[in-house]
Design a protein around this motif. Structure first.
Motif, PDB file in Angstrom:
ATOM      1  N   THR A 132     -54.772 -26.473  -4.555  1.00  0.00           N
ATOM      2  CA  THR A 132     -55.818 -25.602  -4.035  1.00  0.00           C
ATOM      3  C   THR A 132     -56.161 -26.010  -2.604  1.00  0.00           C
ATOM      4  OG1 THR A 132     -56.733 -25.420  -6.250  1.00  0.00           O
ATOM      5  CG2 THR A 132     -58.159 -24.775  -4.443  1.00  0.00           C
ATOM      6  N   THR A 133     -56.297 -25.041  -1.743  1.00  0.00           N
ATOM      7  CA  THR A 133     -56.690 -25.300  -0.359  1.00  0.00           C
ATOM      8  C   THR A 133     -58.205 -25.324  -0.281  1.00  0.00           C
ATOM      9  OG1 THR A 133     -54.717 -24.175   0.444  1.00  0.00           O
ATOM     10  CG2 THR A 133     -56.530 -24.441   1.999  1.00  0.00           C
ATOM     11  N   TRP A 134     -58.738 -26.394   0.302  1.00  0.00           N
ATOM     12  CA  TRP A 134     -60.182 -26.517   0.447  1.00  0.00           C
ATOM     13  C   TRP A 134     -60.666 -25.546   1.521  1.00  0.00           C
ATOM     14  CZ3 TRP A 134     -63.502 -27.783   4.451  1.00  0.00           C
ATOM     15  CH2 TRP A 134     -64.835 -28.022   4.083  1.00  0.00           C
ATOM     16  N   THR A 135     -61.767 -24.897   1.248  1.00  0.00           N
ATOM     17  CA  THR A 135     -62.435 -24.065   2.251  1.00  0.00           C
ATOM     18  C   THR A 135     -63.901 -24.480   2.322  1.00  0.00           C
ATOM     19  OG1 THR A 135     -62.949 -22.312   0.670  1.00  0.00           O
ATOM     20  CG2 THR A 135     -60.908 -22.073   1.933  1.00  0.00           C
ATOM     21  N   ALA A 136     -64.462 -24.314   3.484  1.00  0.00           N
ATOM     22  CA  ALA A 136     -65.872 -24.652   3.666  1.00  0.00           C
ATOM     23  C   ALA A 136     -66.722 -23.773   2.756  1.00  0.00           C
ATOM     24  CB  ALA A 136     -66.271 -24.463   5.127  1.00  0.00           C
ATOM     25  N   PRO A 137     -67.653 -24.387   2.023  1.00  0.00           N
ATOM     26  CA  PRO A 137     -68.474 -23.607   1.089  1.00  0.00           C
ATOM     27  C   PRO A 137     -69.462 -22.691   1.792  1.00  0.00           C
ATOM     28  CG  PRO A 137     -69.199 -25.892   1.155  1.00  0.00           C
ATOM     29  CD  PRO A 137     -67.971 -25.799   2.022  1.00  0.00           C
ATOM     30  N   GLU A 138     -69.936 -21.704   1.053  1.00  0.00           N
ATOM     31  CA  GLU A 138     -70.979 -20.816   1.561  1.00  0.00           C
ATOM     32  C   GLU A 138     -72.241 -21.628   1.841  1.00  0.00           C
ATOM     33  OE1 GLU A 138     -70.829 -17.559   2.350  1.00  0.00           O
ATOM     34  OE2 GLU A 138     -68.690 -17.702   1.889  1.00  0.00           O
ATOM     35  N   ALA A 139     -72.975 -21.218   2.842  1.00  0.00           N
ATOM     36  CA  ALA A 139     -74.245 -21.859   3.174  1.00  0.00           C
ATOM     37  C   ALA A 139     -75.371 -20.909   2.794  1.00  0.00           C
ATOM     38  CB  ALA A 139     -74.294 -22.168   4.666  1.00  0.00           C
ATOM     39  N   HIS A 140     -76.433 -21.463   2.302  1.00  0.00           N
ATOM     40  CA  HIS A 140     -77.566 -20.654   1.862  1.00  0.00           C
ATOM     41  C   HIS A 140     -78.748 -20.927   2.788  1.00  0.00           C
ATOM     42  CE1 HIS A 140     -75.229 -19.577  -1.613  1.00  0.00           C
ATOM     43  NE2 HIS A 140     -74.981 -20.858  -1.792  1.00  0.00           N
ATOM     44  N   ARG A 141     -78.930 -20.019   3.745  1.00  0.00           N
ATOM     45  CA  ARG A 141     -80.037 -20.169   4.688  1.00  0.00           C
ATOM     46  C   ARG A 141     -81.295 -19.568   4.100  1.00  0.00           C
ATOM     47  NH1 ARG A 141     -77.839 -17.748  10.227  1.00  0.00           N
ATOM     48  NH2 ARG A 141     -77.222 -16.095   8.824  1.00  0.00           N
ATOM     49  N   THR A 142     -82.376 -20.319   4.252  1.00  0.00           N
ATOM     50  CA  THR A 142     -83.677 -19.778   3.896  1.00  0.00           C
ATOM     51  C   THR A 142     -84.389 -19.424   5.197  1.00  0.00           C
ATOM     52  OG1 THR A 142     -84.575 -22.008   3.802  1.00  0.00           O
ATOM     53  CG2 THR A 142     -83.901 -21.025   1.715  1.00  0.00           C
ATOM     54  N   THR A 143     -85.137 -18.371   5.155  1.00  0.00           N
ATOM     55  CA  THR A 143     -85.845 -17.909   6.339  1.00  0.00           C
ATOM     56  C   THR A 143     -86.817 -18.980   6.803  1.00  0.00           C
ATOM     57  OG1 THR A 143     -85.665 -15.645   5.550  1.00  0.00           O
ATOM     58  CG2 THR A 143     -87.298 -16.076   7.255  1.00  0.00           C
ATOM     59  N   GLU A 144     -86.816 -19.205   8.096  1.00  0.00           N
ATOM     60  CA  GLU A 144     -87.741 -20.185   8.671  1.00  0.00           C
ATOM     61  C   GLU A 144     -89.166 -19.678   8.501  1.00  0.00           C
ATOM     62  OE1 GLU A 144     -87.078 -17.097  11.637  1.00  0.00           O
ATOM     63  OE2 GLU A 144     -85.724 -18.169  10.330  1.00  0.00           O
ATOM     64  N   PRO A 145     -90.146 -20.601   8.384  1.00  0.00           N
ATOM     65  CA  PRO A 145     -91.531 -20.152   8.214  1.00  0.00           C
ATOM     66  C   PRO A 145     -92.045 -19.475   9.478  1.00  0.00           C
ATOM     67  CG  PRO A 145     -91.410 -22.553   8.366  1.00  0.00           C
ATOM     68  CD  PRO A 145     -90.009 -22.045   8.366  1.00  0.00           C
ATOM     69  N   LEU A 146     -92.822 -18.449   9.288  1.00  0.00           N
ATOM     70  CA  LEU A 146     -93.386 -17.697  10.409  1.00  0.00           C
ATOM     71  C   LEU A 146     -94.831 -18.078  10.706  1.00  0.00           C
ATOM     72  CD1 LEU A 146     -91.875 -14.225   9.511  1.00  0.00           C
ATOM     73  CD2 LEU A 146     -90.990 -15.924  11.119  1.00  0.00           C
ATOM     74  N   THR A 147     -95.460 -18.725   9.746  1.00  0.00           N
ATOM     75  CA  THR A 147     -96.828 -19.206   9.919  1.00  0.00           C
ATOM     76  C   THR A 147     -96.950 -20.534   9.198  1.00  0.00           C
ATOM     77  OG1 THR A 147     -97.624 -18.124   7.915  1.00  0.00           O
ATOM     78  CG2 THR A 147     -97.775 -16.849   9.967  1.00  0.00           C
ATOM     79  N   GLY A 148     -98.040 -21.224   9.479  1.00  0.00           N
ATOM     80  CA  GLY A 148     -98.295 -22.465   8.755  1.00  0.00           C
ATOM     81  C   GLY A 148     -98.472 -23.654   9.671  1.00  0.00           C
TER      82      GLY A 148
END
Length: 174
Positions: free
Chosen positions: A2-18
């Motif tokens: 099997t050829t290794w491939t870079a996995p999917e990345a799961h971005r979460t939205t940056e906070p807009l307030t706080g």
């Protein structure tokens, strides 16, 4: 095999307030995941592809470089951990993170990157943003400055990653 491939990345939205700390951490995390997002689905060979001659800038080089930068700023400088030395770079080759990708193990380098991010976050989790440490060229630097610098560093390199990814397979986007 099997050829290794870079996995999917799961971005979460940056906070807009706080509060400031969660906002800085959120933006840093978003940029970290953006770099991985630019690499997702590519093979090790594609990750080694240089931007354009004579540059040796590649997506794998960027991942290796940011592992070095995470370690350097958060563990070596902020926490003064003398054991947090360079991962890829040496006295003989200060740019080995970028230079020595031809035979690099992309899967291992991605694991190193993820571990350095984890260790960086753990190292500074209990420190206030006002925590100061000695600079090499200035008397002191704060953890707040390091967060801002890291966000800037990722933003700049994510721009590079955009162009490299487009060269590799034509994919563009945020």
């Amino acid at each position: 095999m099997t050829t290794w491939t870079a996995p999917e990345a799961h971005r979460t939205t940056e906070p807009l307030t706080g509060d400031e700390r969660p906002m800085l951490q959120g933006w840093l995390d978003w940029h970290r995941q953006t770099l991985l997002h630019k690499c997702a689905g590519l093979t090790a060979e594609q990750l080694r592809t240089a931007a354009v001659e004579p540059s040796n800038l590649s997506l794998l080089g960027l991942v290796r470089h940011m592992a070095e930068v995470e370690r350097w700023w958060f563990r070596n400088r902020v926490c003064q951990d003398a054991g947090a030395t360079e991962i890829y770079c040496t006295d003989d080759n200060k740019d080995a993170d970028f230079d020595d990708v031809a035979g690099a193990d992309a899967e291992a380098d991605f694991a190193t990157y993820r571990e350095e991010v984890r260790l960086a976050d753990a190292a500074v989790a209990g420190l206030p943003l006002d925590h100061e440490f000695p600079g090499t060229k200035v008397p002191s630097i704060s953890l707040r400055w390091v967060y801002l610098h890291m966000i800037e560093e990722y933003a700049r390199h994510n721009g590079h990653a955009d162009l490299i990814r487009e060269r590799v397979d034509g994919v563009t986007g945020d």
